[in-house]
Write a protein that holds these residues in place. Structure first.
Motif, short mmCIF file in Angstrom:
data_model
loop_
_atom_site.label_atom_id
_atom_site.label_comp_id
_atom_site.label_asym_id
_atom_site.label_seq_id
_atom_site.Cartn_x
_atom_site.Cartn_y
_atom_site.Cartn_z
N THR A 28 -24.74 16.39 7.76
CA THR A 28 -25.23 15.77 6.53
C THR A 28 -24.84 14.30 6.44
N LYS A 29 -23.58 14.02 6.69
CA LYS A 29 -23.12 12.64 6.52
C LYS A 29 -23.58 11.73 7.65
N TRP A 32 -26.88 10.77 6.28
CA TRP A 32 -26.64 9.88 5.13
C TRP A 32 -26.26 8.48 5.59
N ARG A 70 -36.10 12.12 -1.88
CA ARG A 70 -35.31 12.03 -3.11
C ARG A 70 -34.54 10.71 -3.16
N TRP A 71 -33.94 10.34 -2.02
CA TRP A 71 -33.17 9.09 -2.01
C TRP A 71 -34.09 7.88 -2.22
N PHE A 80 -29.71 5.28 -7.18
CA PHE A 80 -29.14 5.70 -5.91
C PHE A 80 -27.62 5.58 -6.01
N PRO A 81 -26.87 6.62 -5.54
CA PRO A 81 -25.43 6.64 -5.84
C PRO A 81 -24.58 5.69 -5.01
N LEU A 82 -25.16 4.66 -4.40
CA LEU A 82 -24.36 3.73 -3.61
C LEU A 82 -24.98 2.34 -3.72
N ARG A 83 -24.14 1.31 -3.78
CA ARG A 83 -24.64 -0.06 -3.77
C ARG A 83 -25.06 -0.41 -2.35
#
Lengths: 86, 269
Positions: A28-29, A32, A70-71, A80-83
């Motif tokens: 997964t990561k 990501w 989704r992203w 989006f959960p990250l800058r």
């Protein structure tokens, strides 16, 4: 497909190969990180910057399409959960 | 009754307890509390009445039961050295069970924080969470709790040496430090930018610090009872198991705070 045509089954293989940062079965990561790296890359260097393509190929191979969809939606919506710009 | 007289009537040092309604009363109260709490968490509307009522029942059970234990120990003299040994073991086992309870809380925290999921952006704290600066109120609270460990030790040693004033003042200073700690935690909760429902970070933060705070409040009451029993001449220089239990409990709560401070406040921000 006609019956006389021979069906060829190719073994499925991720294009990325082994990455020592993601040694677990769960990738997964790995997916990501390449998605994030790609979007950071094109944000910093522009869509035409060739080296960014490496990340694109990797995440497209590793990530389920529903995740990247989704992203993408989250990036468009600004949640989006990250800058990605830093 | 002295131990010498006691041995005339009884050939062993143990306390054979007399019939009491409190075990059953406590069971029913605790069952009411858990049932109301679970119902409340599942949206049962009357839980707002049930939970406080059940809590009052539990507190009443503890008050009445411990009142009897104090009568048996302090006034009837049932707490011989052998009985004290058993009570002490009970306290130690209770604290072990508490330690495992907090282990579970820390497990939940580290599960989320050590390898944050991609839904959190694979980062800790997650985006949008303004973590509390560990070197502001939390550091002051660490100093307060460590200082309270010093004052309670001063109180304890004073009691053993027969210095009544030292024992009382040590306990008073401990209680003041404990109340200031709780007050500061209240301040921190009221000014923090995130809540219990702000995802994994908020859940883990308030789960850990909330249950720690609850234990500080219980420990404060525990030491407060010890203080009152010194004031009432219940405790002597060689028989003060209740106070020693409260001290043990207080040190445990202190150690939990140190782990919270290091892992949640400092490392986790």
């Amino acid at each position: 497909m006609s019956d006389d045509e021979e069906r060829v089954t190719m073994p499925f293989k991720f294009v990325t190969g082994f990455d020592a940062r993601f040694p677990n079965q769960n990738q997964t990561k790995h997916c990501w990180q390449n998605y994030v790296d790609y979007h950071k890359c094109i944000l910093a260097k522009g869509e035409d910057f060739k080296p960014c393509r490496q990340f694109f190929i990797a995440y497209r191979s590793l990530c389920p399409a529903s995740w990247t969809a989704r992203w993408d939606d989250q990036r468009d919506a600004g949640n989006f959960p990250l800058r990605l710009d830093q | 009754m002295s131990n010498l007289n006691r041995s005339i009537f009884q050939g062993h040092p143990f306390h054979l307890v007399s019939p009491s309604p409190w075990p059953l009363f406590t069971c029913i109260s605790l069952l009411t509390l858990t049932t109301s709490a679970v119902s409340g968490m599942h949206g049962f509307e009357s839980a707002g009445y049930w939970i406080p009522s059940a809590l009052i029942l539990v507190i009443s059970s503890m008050f009445l039961w411990f009142r009897d234990v104090i009568s048996e120990g302090t006034y009837i003299g049932n707490h011989t050295l052998a009985v004290q040994k058993g009570l002490n073991m009970g306290v130690a086992l209770f604290i072990v069970s508490e330690a495992l309870f907090f282990l579970a809380i820390f497990w939940a925290y580290f599960h989320s924080a050590l390898s944050p999921t991609v839904e959190l952006g694979a980062q800790w704290p997650p985006i949008g969470i303004e973590a509390i600066n560990a070197f502001e109120l939390p550091l002051l609270n660490t100093v307060l709790l460590l200082a309270s460990g010093v004052t309670i030790t001063y109180s304890h040693h004073s009691l053993i040496q027969g210095n009544r004033n030292g024992a009382l003042y040590g306990a008073i200073f401990t209680l003041v430090l404990a109340l200031v700690f709780t007050g500061f935690q209240g301040v921190e909760y009221s000014v923090s930018s995130f809540t219990l429902t702000d995802g994994a970070y908020g859940s883990c933060f308030y789960f850990g610090t909330g249950f720690h705070g609850l234990h500080v409040i219980i420990g404060t009451i525990f030491i407060g009872v010890g203080f009152w029993r010194m004031l009432a001449y219940h405790l002597t220089e060689n028989h003060h198991l209740g106070l020693e239990s409260s001290i043990l409990y207080w040190h445990f709560v202190d150690v939990v705070w140190l782990f919270l401070f290091l892992s949640v406040y400092y490392w986790g921000s």
